[in-house]
Write an enzyme that holds these catalytic residues in place. Structure first.
Site, short mmCIF file in Angstrom:
data_model
loop_
_atom_site.label_atom_id
_atom_site.label_comp_id
_atom_site.label_asym_id
_atom_site.label_seq_id
_atom_site.Cartn_x
_atom_site.Cartn_y
_atom_site.Cartn_z
N GLY C 149 2.82 1.94 1.42
CA GLY C 149 2.97 1.52 0.03
C GLY C 149 4.38 1.79 -0.47
N CYS C 150 4.68 1.26 -1.65
CA CYS C 150 6.02 1.38 -2.21
C CYS C 150 6.29 2.79 -2.73
CB CYS C 150 6.22 0.34 -3.30
SG CYS C 150 4.89 0.28 -4.52
N TYR C 151 5.39 3.28 -3.58
CA TYR C 151 5.56 4.65 -4.07
C TYR C 151 5.57 5.64 -2.91
CZ TYR C 151 4.50 3.55 -9.02
OH TYR C 151 4.52 3.10 -10.32
N THR C 152 4.70 5.35 -1.93
CA THR C 152 4.54 6.30 -0.84
C THR C 152 5.80 6.37 0.01
OG1 THR C 152 3.52 4.55 0.45
CG2 THR C 152 2.07 6.02 -0.74
N CYS C 154 8.83 5.85 -0.83
CA CYS C 154 9.86 6.56 -1.59
C CYS C 154 9.56 8.05 -1.67
CB CYS C 154 9.94 5.95 -2.99
SG CYS C 154 11.37 6.50 -3.94
#
Lengths: 352, 352, 352, 352
Positions: C149-152, C154
């Protein structure tokens, strides 16, 4: 203290009406009617209203609300209000319709541009066009007010004096308008999504936008000194700008021979010097939507381009205030005999 | 009717003060003083004020204005007001300083974080910290009010009840805050330019932001039941968000053993149930800056994360209203014995 | 030259994949499959592709596309890919799934957080977690990649070295993350509309966001040197920021006693010095999403707050590139033995 | 492999040039010269260049750089380049000037609109106007290229075919243009600040904008089949739109009698069918700046308004790419005999 109702109170224009009405010193009871949220707290739909207006949304029954209210505001998609407003209703209370159904004197024009049948031709003659600065006198006695569109208010206010004073060539008129996204309403459409409208500008409805005939009817009346509702044909192109609110109309027209800056300033001054919501800017100064945001002001500025013998005039207003809810309240004030600026004295916020 | 002056009226907080004061029903005369625009019409600096306040900007002479005014607002860079406020001035009129100079009980804390010498240590003891909800009683009798910072107001209001009621571990506090760009003021700095802040988010002042000690002093007082101005040390990180206005503080803290949702709700209710400008949201509902924009409200919501035994609480306010000019007017109302919400009843606008 | 397919090519992540693949020097044929636009020209759905990729959208038949493609990218809502991927399909071609279905080693964790039944437990053991920098070796041999995922991405990239090197207290971890609106996808939801997200910031999914367990699994592996997939529990709060793209993760953690700046710099350098897409900023310098926009970079910076003995570390990336499509292409490059930066060397644009 | 220099590399157009040149397959060495940042790492000025171009900024010495470079790009405020470019310099290397000094065939026009004296009249005859699609042949042999302005490129490309084919009344031309804020450059001016331009639209430079005469010269050449550099006089009004990038030109003109849609389509097709960077949209489809963002494309669409007998045509481009740096690289490619699209094949990003 008066009692008012808002049908379509959960759209953007409806919510702005609610905001103005909740702080209007002459308004007592408010009924917030909705199609989708009946029974839910208004503040749960719009949390900005917590501790301000926590009452539940009402059923959108025009006949019932008309009996309870002094003024009924309709903020509905076009074609709906004309189906439900009746002679009986406007005898019970004054109806101020923010939609398009009662803005045109000629239903054929409406039907051509809106591609639908007008459901209530008989009431058209009762309706007064609610551009407050132009029709104040007629609005005072009206039972049914067709509140103008946002682009139209801005474009008409900027252009009307020029035609009324015979200063420009009507057939040279080009109006290039720009609007924030709230003008598209709260419907969940692809084009209204953040990533689809942010960081971009586009024209839309080129040569077909429905505010065109509304502008043309009023400008025709200006040109003909109130005698003709047609005759002026304009190029009108709206654009979508990545901002919440605001409309800017940039108006181009050929000046008639010999027209001077003073002539134009006189034309504007004649119509607007005593208007509280119109602010005429110094020559060669132009409005910006930020300076009217959140207020009922319409700012107007112009310059003469000597090279092209054109005037370039710009008007700016807040599409949800002077372009919708604010003007509706202004019309309510006129109808009820209140001071026109009551409840409408908000100073534009900046930076907001 | 009272007479008020605003020194620094052409900054963003000053302009918001002007907007509130021009519509305050108890305010008569207003002096708008400025450093850069003396003699120019205020409306030429801020065209939103056309037809509202067209008077010229005054010289920023505190002593002269103090003689004319009941209340003098100072909206200046830190270090300036303490140079000019004197015992005589605050005998003439009540000074409400929106800057940092009179917010701290301990000048050493101020000097450490602001890397400057405090110019007026003797007046510090006269100053009352102007967080209206916490110090209403003291403000009533104050001659000099140190109006809180924007981040601080938001962070303190969200966190204070939790510490005062002994519900969280003070040393676990992390406050991650986000602000719109108007918080940086109207100075022409690279980082405040449109293209430099639009479409991006960044942290700044990490571990060094000057609102940190201000939050810590108040939270220490909360923890110690008013006995200690130090003791609580927090991690505070502000972030710049591409929007004009709004502050959101996201507060993380370990709950003390056995603390329940009801305990927390009780702590908030005890402090805020009668507060008109604090809106407590239902459990597990969170504030958004759009719902407070343009108003003096501070919205607070929280949830308990059972997995981590932390509370996550959020506060939101408009940095120029409750975080600056609105709270200053609230303090003026308290000082002058007006109803606290007079002139501050604007409903948040949406979409605005 | 390889042939690739993108199922879900008309979502935002899919469109970004298309953009990268169309310019990838090793990619020949591309099949753009869609649910809603089969038969329509891809460029009519995304006019940025005019003169670039005008071919029609294909039927989303995974089995057929698997036969034609070397790599099949899936960019679908969670729960869909696991229904359709089979052992046969991943024998035909390598599947890189941008959704959540194959990111977790423990299907129970997936089922708890996603509140659904995992449709394909047998393939989970075949799936490799596609965080390229961590699992490069495993990805080389993978037939099925669960793209993070994107948040993950980062949050993990920012925090992993700190735990792997034993420098922080795992149970003190707080991750406060901020994302642009494109992270919510192209679905027409009220919260994604321009006027609903513009000029505001809000938290969402507080204590319940589905990227939480994904971060926790990887951080648990970091802490346990690869031995445990659970153990680390974090506070994770995402926020919606009014911008198209970009994610910023602000990470707070207590330092273990005696940990120095040099220790931390060494931990980051050990893992990332040779990484082309990770940019370590100088001490006390922080990333901003604008500096990575449109690129596959992840920028990381940190400071030590001596007062609280916490590290504050920030990571920033473009959620649609390193947080989705870019990392998927990076994984394709790894799988196919290409240089890892091929087709991914775009310099972040500014101002963009 | 060629060596290039960029003088003014730390402005927005300069930085975009750097971005394009760093990824241009035929460019080897790059000298980034600057006025304000000599000796500092380019990546410290623009952190997006970390790990991409970390070299120091060079002294802006045109004569020295000319000796080292095959192509020298100048991205400077008007009036500067003409002071420093000499016959010797353009014998050493080809100069592509992104400023206004060498765009006009008649220095008097330049001096009138720019209110300054032209410092280098002798070189004007050597300069070729760098609108690549119109002057490809001349550019091939040029030693000095006057790269067009952003508004001008967009407006000329949209309007030129209409005049060249004799389809419109030249004296009816109105061009209403809209630009993102990056067009104003990186100078710290009040009007370019976030809070001053966000959430607002305004016209500026009404009837006086300096791109007007540049458009007029080219349109005069179109009308006269290359014989006259004057004759066409237009109304041109730029507007500032709250977005980073993008220009939209909305062009209004009266059609000559009998002109049909097919005539117009033929005129556009004749000029642009083989152009790689011009994308003609289907009839009655309009460009949006988002579909060209980050690319060298210029999209053009039009409709005929039968009611007014006007054409409404719109062009859209990225002001920093096709409107500045991209076209400069296109011109470099032409000068050096490279394929015109080399290094310019970026697909517009969306949402970006």
């Amino acid at each position: 203290m008066v009692t008012v109702g808002v049908i379509g109170s959960t759209g953007y224009a409806g919510a702005e009406l609610m905001r103005l009405l909740c702080r209007h010193p002459q308004v007592g009871n408010i009924y917030a009617a909705s199609q989708s949220y009946v029974g839910e707290s208004y503040a749960s739909v719009y949390p900005n209203f917590h501790k301000v207006f926590d009452e539940p949304c009402q059923v959108s029954d025009m006949a019932i609300l008309a009996k309870k209210c002094d003024i009924l505001f309709l903020s509905l998609p076009h074609g709906i209000s004309s189906q439900h407003v009746t002679e009986e209703i406007i005898q019970e209370c004054v109806v101020i319709d923010l939609g398009a159904d009662f803005r045109f004197s000629d239903p054929n024009v409406y039907e051509t541009w809106y591609k639908t049948t007008h459901k209530n031709r008989s009431l058209i003659t009762e309706a007064v066009y609610g551009l407050s600065e132009l029709y104040r006198h007629e609005i005072q006695a009206a039972r049914l007010v067709g509140n103008p569109g946002c682009y139209t208010t801005c474009s008409i206010l900027t252009t009307y004096p020029l035609l009324a004073a015979g200063l420009i060539e009507a057939d040279s008129l080009v109006i290039d308008a720009k609007s924030g996204v709230s003008g598209a309403g709260r419907g969940e459409r692809l084009g209204s999504m953040f990533c689809e409208s942010n960081e971009s500008i586009k024209p839309y409805g080129v040569a077909t936008h429905r505010h065109t005939p509304e502008i043309e009817e009023q400008l025709s009346l200006a040109l003909s000194q109130g005698k003709e509702t047609s005759g002026v044909i304009i190029s009108f192109t709206p654009h979508l700008v990545p901002m919440n609110r605001g409309i800017l109309s940039t108006v181009y027209a050929k000046l008639k021979t010999g027209v001077s800056q003073a002539d134009i300033e006189r034309a504007y001054a004649t119509m607007y010097t005593n208007e509280q919501f119109i602010r005429l800017l110094p020559y060669n100064t132009f409005p910006e939507t930020r300076w009217v945001k959140g207020s009922n002001f319409c700012d107007i500025g112009f310059t003469i381009d000597q090279r092209t013998q054109r005037i370039v005039a710009c008007g700016a207003l807040d599409n949800l205030v002077k372009g919708a809810a604010g003007q509706a309240v202004q019309n309510m004030n006129i109808v009820l005999g209140f001071e026109e600026q009551v409840g409408l004295d908000a100073i534009p916020g900046f930076p907001l």
